[in-house]
Design an enzyme around this catalytic site. Structure first.
Site, PDB file in Angstrom:
ATOM      1  N   SER A 133       0.897  -1.269  -0.232  1.00 28.75           N
ATOM      2  CA  SER A 133       0.005  -0.056   0.124  1.00 28.75           C
ATOM      3  C   SER A 133       0.911   1.265  -0.004  1.00 28.75           C
ATOM      4  O   SER A 133       0.242   2.333  -0.295  1.00 28.75           O
ATOM      5  CB  SER A 133      -0.961   0.049   1.185  1.00 28.75           C
TER       6      SER A 133
ATOM      7  N   LYS B 152       0.609   4.609   6.917  1.00 28.92           N
ATOM      8  CA  LYS B 152       0.274   5.595   5.711  1.00 28.92           C
ATOM      9  C   LYS B 152       0.841   6.828   5.915  1.00 28.92           C
ATOM     10  O   LYS B 152       1.596   7.269   6.750  1.00 28.92           O
ATOM     11  CB  LYS B 152      -1.261   5.480   5.991  1.00 28.92           C
TER      12      LYS B 152
END
Length: 273
Positions: A49, A118
């Site tokens: 990701s 993230k």
């Protein structure tokens, strides 16, 4: 005689070393545990990701010290945070005794830690949005994400969103591999609205430590230095200026009242005399 005494001294030193070794190991383990708890901790990247910034299997070092001094995550930083609830599947991975021991003292990431990594896109007070085939905007200012967005990805072609107001104390986060990241966009229907509470942040990822050929720092991209991004701070500026202007006025009025009271008191004293 000399030979015997030097040999005895040598044996004594060897025995002393073996007696002290457990103490040295204990101190080393305590220091490692303290470093993991308060300073720096290693984390393993479990997914794609955050490509190409981070690859699956990379090890990153996370700064856990600055939050202790009141620092909060800023836009553009890559952060590690605990699962806010329902972001990760319920899965238990068996670890052997050595893996558990090393992960406990921070020398090896735990396979069962429910943490995610993230990039912070917006912070409390910001308005964030991304229309289909458009760019991510923070407070109306478009981000140039070319330096970290995965090649061939669109900013939000798979999941447009907003505009959304980020609550105070919360964060809006997204993965760099935008079309392979179940980030804030995909959790808007959950209790937290897709926002990550600042209290859930473990720390900022500062270095890619392993493998050696991928070593490097994780700086904040230049696009997050744009003045327009701080629109919410600018909106608060008039209030701050008003307060700054009010302080001298209040002090001047207070001095006038004190001076008036002094004159009245002096007149009363004169009348008594």
């Amino acid at each position: 005689m000399t030979s015997r005494s030097s040999g005895a001294g040598k044996n004594k030193k060897q025995r002393s070393f073996w007696k002290e070794l457990p103490i040295l190991i204990g101190i080393a383990l305590i220091l490692a545990l303290l470093i993991k708890t308060f300073l720096v901790q290693a984390f393993s990247i479990p997914s794609d990701s955050m490509q190409n910034t981070l690859q699956r299997g990379d090890r990153v070092l996370v700064d856990k010290l600055t939050p202790w001094f009141g620092s909060t995550p800023e836009r553009g930083e890559v952060i590690v945070f605990h699962d806010p609830g329902g972001w990760l599947p319920e899965a238990q991975i068996e670890e052997n005794v050595v893996q558990k021991a090393l992960s406990f003292i921070g020398l090896m990431p735990s396979a069962n830690e429910k943490d995610l990594i993230k990039r912070v896109i917006a912070v409390g007070g910001d308005t964030v949005e991304c229309k289909e085939n458009g760019k991510v905007k923070v407070n109306g200012t478009a981000l140039d994400e070319s330096s970290y967005l995965y090649p061939g990805n669109t900013p939000c072609g798979d999941k447009p969103f907003g505009p959304l107001k980020v609550p105070d104390g919360k964060l809006w986060v997204m993965g760099d591999h935008r079309q392979d990241s179940l980030d804030s966009r995909y959790h808007q229907n959950q209790q937290g609205g897709g926002f990550v509470p600042e209290q859930q942040v473990v720390g900022r990822a500062i270095v890619k430590a392993w493998p050696i050929n991928r070593w490097g720092t994780l700086p904040v991209p230049d696009t997050f230095d744009q003045k327009g991004l701080s629109a919410h701070a600018a909106a608060a500026a008039p209030g701050a200026l008003g307060l700054a202007g009010a302080v001298p006025l209040v002090l001047w009025r207070r001095r006038r009242l004190i001076a008036k009271d002094s004159v009245v008191t002096a007149g009363q004293e004169t009348g008594k005399g």
